[in-house]
Motif scaffolding. Sequence first.
Motif, PDB file in Angstrom:
ATOM      1  N   GLU A   1      58.249  59.952  35.323  1.00 26.68           N
ATOM      2  CA  GLU A   1      57.933  58.530  35.198  1.00 26.68           C
ATOM      3  C   GLU A   1      57.678  57.904  36.567  1.00 26.68           C
ATOM      4  O   GLU A   1      56.773  57.086  36.716  1.00 26.68           O
ATOM      5  CB  GLU A   1      59.076  57.806  34.500  1.00 26.68           C
ATOM      6  CG  GLU A   1      58.783  56.349  34.220  1.00 26.68           C
ATOM      7  CD  GLU A   1      59.936  55.662  33.502  1.00 26.68           C
ATOM      8  OE1 GLU A   1      59.837  54.447  33.322  1.00 26.68           O
ATOM      9  OE2 GLU A   1      60.914  56.334  33.135  1.00 26.68           O
TER      10      GLU A   1
ATOM     11  N   LYS B   1      54.219  58.855  37.681  1.00 25.19           N
ATOM     12  CA  LYS B   1      53.212  58.098  36.952  1.00 25.19           C
ATOM     13  C   LYS B   1      53.117  56.663  37.482  1.00 25.19           C
ATOM     14  O   LYS B   1      52.029  56.112  37.634  1.00 25.19           O
ATOM     15  CB  LYS B   1      53.557  58.095  35.461  1.00 25.19           C
ATOM     16  CG  LYS B   1      52.438  57.579  34.605  1.00 25.19           C
ATOM     17  CD  LYS B   1      52.688  57.644  33.088  1.00 25.19           C
ATOM     18  CE  LYS B   1      54.039  58.005  32.630  1.00 25.19           C
ATOM     19  NZ  LYS B   1      54.232  57.907  31.197  1.00 25.19           N
TER      20      LYS B   1
ATOM     21  N   GLU C   1      51.270  56.325  40.838  1.00 25.89           N
ATOM     22  CA  GLU C   1      49.826  56.509  40.773  1.00 25.89           C
ATOM     23  C   GLU C   1      49.093  55.263  40.283  1.00 25.89           C
ATOM     24  O   GLU C   1      47.875  55.199  40.345  1.00 25.89           O
ATOM     25  CB  GLU C   1      49.488  57.692  39.866  1.00 25.89           C
ATOM     26  CG  GLU C   1      49.890  59.023  40.456  1.00 25.89           C
ATOM     27  CD  GLU C   1      49.711  60.167  39.490  1.00 25.89           C
ATOM     28  OE1 GLU C   1      49.389  59.916  38.306  1.00 25.89           O
ATOM     29  OE2 GLU C   1      49.900  61.318  39.909  1.00 25.89           O
TER      30      GLU C   1
END
Length: 74
Positions: free
Chosen positions: A45, A48, A51
């Motif tokens: 997580e 992610k 990004e």
Amino acid sequence: MLNKLLSKALVVTTTQLTMILIAVASIFLVFIIIAIIKMYKLKAENKKLMETNAFKDVDETYKDFTSGHLYGDN
């Protein structure tokens, strides 16, 4: 006589001790496995989220405001 009876009741055999230790170790093993799974989920997580656009290092709208102040760079 009561003292002998009480001392016999408090004696733990090696088999009983082994079973207790195996039960405690298996409970801790389950906790460790759960912690490892949660760590990997949080790591994925975090990757992610890093990004996404919310954590970009460069902000193009930023302008240097120090040139108009009295910082000696006139």
